[in-house]
Design a protein around this motif. Sequence first.
Motif, PDB file in Angstrom:
ATOM      1  N   PHE A 238      39.501  35.703  31.705  1.00 30.30           N
ATOM      2  CA  PHE A 238      38.460  36.349  32.516  1.00 30.30           C
ATOM      3  C   PHE A 238      37.729  35.344  33.394  1.00 30.30           C
ATOM      4  N   GLY A 239      37.520  34.116  32.894  1.00 30.00           N
ATOM      5  CA  GLY A 239      36.838  33.116  33.720  1.00 30.00           C
ATOM      6  C   GLY A 239      37.643  32.742  34.942  1.00 30.00           C
ATOM      7  N   SER A 240      38.969  32.558  34.770  1.00 32.69           N
ATOM      8  CA  SER A 240      39.818  32.230  35.915  1.00 32.69           C
ATOM      9  C   SER A 240      39.841  33.368  36.924  1.00 32.69           C
ATOM     10  N   ASP A 241      39.901  34.611  36.429  1.00 36.46           N
ATOM     11  CA  ASP A 241      39.928  35.765  37.331  1.00 36.46           C
ATOM     12  C   ASP A 241      38.624  35.884  38.113  1.00 36.46           C
ATOM     13  N   LEU A 242      37.502  35.669  37.450  1.00 32.44           N
ATOM     14  CA  LEU A 242      36.212  35.765  38.145  1.00 32.44           C
ATOM     15  C   LEU A 242      36.063  34.680  39.204  1.00 32.44           C
ATOM     16  N   VAL A 243      36.490  33.463  38.871  1.00 30.30           N
ATOM     17  CA  VAL A 243      36.386  32.378  39.855  1.00 30.30           C
ATOM     18  C   VAL A 243      37.272  32.674  41.068  1.00 30.30           C
ATOM     19  N   ALA A 244      38.473  33.193  40.836  1.00 32.93           N
ATOM     20  CA  ALA A 244      39.362  33.535  41.953  1.00 32.93           C
ATOM     21  C   ALA A 244      38.758  34.633  42.827  1.00 32.93           C
ATOM     22  N   LYS A 245      38.144  35.624  42.191  1.00 30.54           N
ATOM     23  CA  LYS A 245      37.523  36.703  42.969  1.00 30.54           C
ATOM     24  C   LYS A 245      36.353  36.185  43.789  1.00 30.54           C
ATOM     25  N   VAL A 246      35.573  35.283  43.219  1.00 28.43           N
ATOM     26  CA  VAL A 246      34.418  34.736  43.951  1.00 28.43           C
ATOM     27  C   VAL A 246      34.888  33.893  45.126  1.00 28.43           C
ATOM     28  N   LEU A 247      35.937  33.096  44.942  1.00 27.05           N
ATOM     29  CA  LEU A 247      36.418  32.230  46.017  1.00 27.05           C
ATOM     30  C   LEU A 247      37.058  33.019  47.154  1.00 27.05           C
ATOM     31  N   HIS A 248      37.684  34.137  46.849  1.00 25.80           N
ATOM     32  CA  HIS A 248      38.337  34.951  47.873  1.00 25.80           C
ATOM     33  C   HIS A 248      37.451  36.064  48.402  1.00 25.80           C
ATOM     34  N   HIS A 249      36.204  36.093  47.977  1.00 23.95           N
ATOM     35  CA  HIS A 249      35.310  37.178  48.411  1.00 23.95           C
ATOM     36  C   HIS A 249      34.852  36.939  49.838  1.00 23.95           C
ATOM     37  N   ARG A 250      34.881  38.000  50.639  1.00 21.71           N
ATOM     38  CA  ARG A 250      34.383  37.971  52.012  1.00 21.71           C
ATOM     39  C   ARG A 250      33.195  38.912  52.096  1.00 21.71           C
ATOM     40  N   PRO A 251      32.016  38.389  52.363  1.00 20.51           N
ATOM     41  CA  PRO A 251      30.832  39.262  52.380  1.00 20.51           C
ATOM     42  C   PRO A 251      30.918  40.300  53.478  1.00 20.51           C
ATOM     43  N   THR A 252      30.446  41.499  53.183  1.00 21.19           N
ATOM     44  CA  THR A 252      30.421  42.594  54.156  1.00 21.19           C
ATOM     45  C   THR A 252      29.274  42.371  55.142  1.00 21.19           C
TER      46      THR A 252
END
Length: 298
Positions: A129-143
């Motif tokens: 879960f930690g790896s998945d959350l970090v990947a989601k945060v790094l690839h997140h593009r703010p609206t």
Amino acid sequence: MNRTGKVLLVTALVAVVAMAFRVSWNALRDIANAVGADDTAATLYPFVVDGLMALALVATLVLAGRDRTFALRVLGTYTVASLVLNYVHGLVPELHGREVDWGRLADWDPANWALVLLATSLPVGSIYFGSDLVAKVLHHRPTPTPTTVANAEESTETDRNRSTADLPESPPAPITATVVRVPDPVAVDYVKSALPLKPLPAVNPAPVAPIEQRPVAAESTRPRRATGRVPEVAKSTRRKRTAAELLDEARTATTGWPDAKVTAEGIRRTVRTSPANARILRDTLLAERAAKAAEAVA
């Protein structure tokens, strides 16, 4: 709230979280020792559980939509797991002095198996879960928010105005056409007008000479020069056929045709003649066939 108040609030929050982590750290370390972890692993075990809770909390503040829901679920799951392990630590006094049997967290076997499974699966879940959350945060593009869009439009408008001001010459002013009103025509009744009208003089038509006496352009006796010779390749090599030859070719080509197939278009394509000749050939062939059919019946 001013900047000083915000700093004090954040500092107080960090202090409370640090003290709460110290309390939870004691219980989680004893649980790790009870399930077989050594001293180093038991010391790091609280960071695996409570540390992922802090990471999931930060992810919920950054992510949006489904990713934010996923981060909230991870945060809730690890919060409940840490609460259960702290609760078991409080119910089993032997965990405090490390006098409990290895792998024994409850007297009832099913409860003990569930607690051991929970305690040992949390580190593996933290990795996933930690790896998945970090990947989601790094690839997140703010609206983009309405404020961001408004600022972008304002910046574009500023650049446009600045570019317009930097022009070497200002654009010419638009030309306004002057409308001139033409006075309306005045109707004059010549019949009732008092002005005297002068009679028009009589015009005698000019005599017209007869056609025989009209001048005719003299014809030139010089022969006209050809504008160019037609190349031999462009000349048709096929001799012009007579009507009898066309009829013979049409008869030969349509010998096995039924009457429905004997059409002007079919004859034109087969014999390669003009549409007018094809219609004449069609009528002739059909007439001949009708005459032969009448003779056969008689």
